[in-house]
Design an enzyme around this catalytic site. Structure first.
Site, mmCIF file in Angstrom:
data_model
loop_
_atom_site.group_PDB
_atom_site.id
_atom_site.type_symbol
_atom_site.label_atom_id
_atom_site.label_comp_id
_atom_site.label_asym_id
_atom_site.label_seq_id
_atom_site.Cartn_x
_atom_site.Cartn_y
_atom_site.Cartn_z
ATOM 1 N N GLU A 231 -7.422 2.560 -7.040
ATOM 2 C CA GLU A 231 -8.254 2.319 -5.858
ATOM 3 C C GLU A 231 -9.722 2.182 -6.243
ATOM 4 O O GLU A 231 -10.146 2.579 -7.333
ATOM 5 C CB GLU A 231 -8.039 3.468 -4.851
ATOM 6 C CG GLU A 231 -8.828 3.369 -3.556
ATOM 7 C CD GLU A 231 -8.533 2.128 -2.737
ATOM 8 O OE1 GLU A 231 -8.928 1.022 -3.174
ATOM 9 O OE2 GLU A 231 -7.945 2.259 -1.643
ATOM 10 N N ARG B 102 0.864 -1.182 0.000
ATOM 11 C CA ARG B 102 0.000 0.000 0.000
ATOM 12 C C ARG B 102 0.899 1.230 0.000
ATOM 13 O O ARG B 102 1.945 1.255 0.639
ATOM 14 C CB ARG B 102 -0.908 0.035 1.234
ATOM 15 C CG ARG B 102 -1.890 1.217 1.150
ATOM 16 C CD ARG B 102 -2.771 1.370 2.366
ATOM 17 N NE ARG B 102 -3.694 2.506 2.151
ATOM 18 C CZ ARG B 102 -4.502 2.995 3.057
ATOM 19 N NH1 ARG B 102 -4.534 2.472 4.278
ATOM 20 N NH2 ARG B 102 -5.287 4.020 2.771
ATOM 21 N N HIS B 103 0.479 2.247 -0.724
ATOM 22 C CA HIS B 103 1.220 3.508 -0.763
ATOM 23 C C HIS B 103 1.401 4.075 0.646
ATOM 24 O O HIS B 103 0.662 3.739 1.584
ATOM 25 C CB HIS B 103 0.477 4.527 -1.632
ATOM 26 C CG HIS B 103 -0.922 4.815 -1.154
ATOM 27 N ND1 HIS B 103 -1.193 5.660 -0.094
ATOM 28 C CD2 HIS B 103 -2.120 4.346 -1.562
ATOM 29 C CE1 HIS B 103 -2.485 5.715 0.111
ATOM 30 N NE2 HIS B 103 -3.083 4.918 -0.767
ATOM 31 N N ARG C 271 -0.064 8.914 -5.610
ATOM 32 C CA ARG C 271 0.375 8.456 -4.283
ATOM 33 C C ARG C 271 1.004 7.067 -4.357
ATOM 34 O O ARG C 271 1.922 6.758 -3.599
ATOM 35 C CB ARG C 271 -0.780 8.501 -3.280
ATOM 36 C CG ARG C 271 -1.996 7.651 -3.603
ATOM 37 C CD ARG C 271 -3.128 7.986 -2.633
ATOM 38 N NE ARG C 271 -4.345 7.215 -2.827
ATOM 39 C CZ ARG C 271 -5.344 7.546 -3.628
ATOM 40 N NH1 ARG C 271 -5.250 8.646 -4.378
ATOM 41 N NH2 ARG C 271 -6.426 6.802 -3.708
ATOM 42 N N HIS D 64 -3.163 0.218 -3.411
ATOM 43 C CA HIS D 64 -4.028 0.875 -2.431
ATOM 44 C C HIS D 64 -4.623 -0.161 -1.485
ATOM 45 O O HIS D 64 -4.683 -1.346 -1.799
ATOM 46 C CB HIS D 64 -5.148 1.621 -3.165
ATOM 47 C CG HIS D 64 -4.649 2.539 -4.229
ATOM 48 N ND1 HIS D 64 -4.313 3.845 -3.987
ATOM 49 C CD2 HIS D 64 -4.384 2.323 -5.557
ATOM 50 C CE1 HIS D 64 -3.883 4.409 -5.110
ATOM 51 N NE2 HIS D 64 -3.911 3.494 -6.078
#
Length: 199
Positions: free
Chosen positions: A79, A8-9, A58, A144
């Site tokens: 996402e 995940r970012h 992101r 995400h």
């Protein structure tokens, strides 16, 4: 053995204020950039042969800070689209629509103009199939929290209602020793795990 590393970012500017972002193209916060850099050495030990990233900044910026500035941008890894909830603070949603929010989190409700879970899950299945078809034994996907929950649903049948929020700059690993997948790592970080991460 095939492995898919799901990262995940790092914390985004909207994560920091617990605002639901969906597909809004929000950048990392300074803390998120620090988190991504800190995770880099752990990811490097796996030597991924293919690196894919969501095309939202992101995630793409996290991939770059992890050491993969040339990661392939893959729109399938975007996402979950939260429609009219985009930009709304999570606390406000929970206060105003607690049942709807709980159902959305469980994958049984979509906000107006949002993506229903079955469609989102099908999109993430396509991304996983893309990774499985590649000759690389280890594939890194920088994406995400919702994408990771959907990947666990696709590969392991683990419904989103049974998974805690995925922390920022965390690593989860799905391995495929046979056609049956197994979860090797979930929500691992180089700092204290965040168990109540914002969606």
């Amino acid at each position: 053995m095939k492995r898919i590393l799901l990262v995940r970012h790092g914390e985004s500017e909207w994560n920091a204020i617990r605002r639901l972002q969906g597909q809004a193209d929000i950048d990392l916060s300074e803390r998120g950039r620090h988190q991504a850099r800190a995770l880099g050495p752990m990811i490097a030990t796996f030597r991924p042969g293919l690196v894919l990233t969501s095309d939202l900044k992101r995630a793409a910026n996290t991939a770059s800070l992890l050491g993969y500035p040339d990661a392939t941008r893959e729109p399938l890894l975007r996402e979950h689209n939260v429609g009219d909830w985009t930009g709304v603070e999570i606390a406000d949603l929970i206060a105003a629509q607690p049942e709807a929010y709980a159902r959305w989190r469980a994958g049984t409700f979509a906000p107006e103009n949002g993506e229903i879970w079955s469609d989102f899950r099908a999109r993430i299945r396509s991304a996983i199939n893309l990774a499985l078809a590649d000759p690389a034994e280890t594939v890194l996907m920088v994406c995400h929290g919702g994408v990771i929950r959907a990947a666990l649903d696709v590969a392991l049948g683990l419904a989103p209602a049974r998974i805690i929020p995925v922390g920022p700059a965390s690593l989860s690993i799905i391995a495929f020793p046979t056609k049956k997948a197994r979860l090797e790592v979930f929500n691992a970080t180089v700092f204290s795990p965040i168990l109540d991460a914002p969606d």
